[in-house]
Design an enzyme around this catalytic site. Structure first.
Site, short mmCIF file in Angstrom:
data_model
loop_
_atom_site.label_atom_id
_atom_site.label_comp_id
_atom_site.label_asym_id
_atom_site.label_seq_id
_atom_site.Cartn_x
_atom_site.Cartn_y
_atom_site.Cartn_z
N LYS A 119 0.81 -1.21 0.00
CA LYS A 119 0.00 0.00 0.00
C LYS A 119 0.85 1.26 0.00
O LYS A 119 2.05 1.24 0.24
CB LYS A 119 -0.97 -0.02 1.19
CG LYS A 119 -2.12 -1.00 0.97
CD LYS A 119 -3.17 -0.91 2.06
CE LYS A 119 -4.36 -1.82 1.74
NZ LYS A 119 -5.36 -1.80 2.84
N ARG B 77 -3.57 -9.68 5.30
CA ARG B 77 -4.08 -9.81 3.94
C ARG B 77 -2.97 -9.35 3.00
O ARG B 77 -2.58 -8.18 3.03
CB ARG B 77 -5.34 -8.97 3.77
CG ARG B 77 -5.99 -9.02 2.39
CD ARG B 77 -7.24 -8.14 2.36
NE ARG B 77 -7.85 -8.12 1.06
CZ ARG B 77 -7.53 -7.30 0.07
NH1 ARG B 77 -6.54 -6.41 0.26
NH2 ARG B 77 -8.14 -7.35 -1.11
#
Length: 280
Positions: free
Chosen positions: A214, A248
């Site tokens: 991210k 995740r």
């Protein structure tokens, strides 16, 4: 917690959720797996590498993403859910915030609903999940980054999602919370949320941490999405130290190894003998 045919411990071990994006525009792997055959090959690879659950999504949620109509999203995810369940028997999570997509995914065999809006986008989502009897992951999200007191506000926002879940009849034992790294937060706010994860323990639910590739990693290290593995592995080790139930991730093999190593260190001589960050 039972997810699919498998029992998961909510404490004491961190499980790896592998990301399977059936999208042309996801921020780091858009277009790689957006047909049934390539998606199946990637799912097989992730299962072989140790993924405990596969999270299938049919709409990118990156900044500036293109909204996908429900029917198109269903056409993307439902056949892949069916195929993955038939081929591998691994538990499957469906990443959607739309109740009609969730219904279709449940019919296709999804074992968990992963809602990035924590039941707040679609007023019918809580009812759909409750009637299905499936577990769910409720993520923190906002349409702005304006907080008075970051962790207090994040906790309060998640408590609202939990209230909606209770009102709909979703059992406490069926809920996982996600602090929403990368959603409604600046880089600095994302780092602070990751650092202070244990403050969400007061809510009394297991946590999922999703930092893989991210922007918080990219902005911190000044790296493109394709070069954010090392940063992701640090967040995974941190998740283990903070007692998260799930991470995740895109890169399953490397993150499974990071979890195993972090857990071995935490377990050496008893976890109480390890020096945790808040003790330094």
């Amino acid at each position: 917690m039972r997810i699919g045919k498998r029992e998961f411990e909510t404490k004491g071990h961190t499980y790896v959720m592998g990301i399977l994006n059936i999208t042309p525009d996801s921020f780091s792997d858009g277009g790689k797996w957006n047909n049934r055959d390539s998606a199946l090959r990637h799912a097989e690879e992730m299962v072989a590498q140790g993924a405990d659950i596969i999270d299938i999504g049919g709409e990118s949620t990156r900044p500036g993403y293109t909204f996908v109509p429900e029917e198109e999203e269903i056409e993307r995810v439902a056949p892949v859910i069916e195929a993955v369940k038939a081929a591998f028997g691994v538990p499957v999570s469906l990443d959607t915030y739309k109740s009609r997509v969730a219904l279709a995914g449940i019919s296709a065999g999804a074992d968990l609903i992963n809602d990035i809006w924590g039941l707040k986008y679609d007023p019918k989502m809580a009812e759909v999940i409750a009637q299905s009897g499936l577990p769910c992951c409720l993520m923190h999200n906002r349409d702005n980054t304006e907080y008075r007191h970051l962790m207090t506000d994040v906790t309060s926002d998640l408590a609202q999602s939990l209230w909606q879940a209770r009102e709909a009849g979703i059992g406490k034992e069926k809920i996982i919370l996600d602090p929403g790294v990368g959603f409604g937060k600046t880089r600095e706010q994302n780092l602070e949320v990751i650092c202070r994860l244990e403050e969400l323990d007061k809510l009394g639910y297991p946590l999922l941490l999703g930092c893989s590739r991210k922007s918080v990693i990219g902005l911190t290290l000044d790296l493109p999405a394709s070069e954010r593995l090392e940063g992701t592995l640090v967040t995974t080790a941190w998740a283990v130290m903070k007692g998260c139930m799930f991470v995740r991730v895109h890169d399953v093999k490397e993150n499974v190894r990071a979890v195993r190593m972090a857990e071995a260190i935490m377990g050496a001589g008893g976890q109480e003998n390890c020096v945790c960050p808040e003790q330094v």
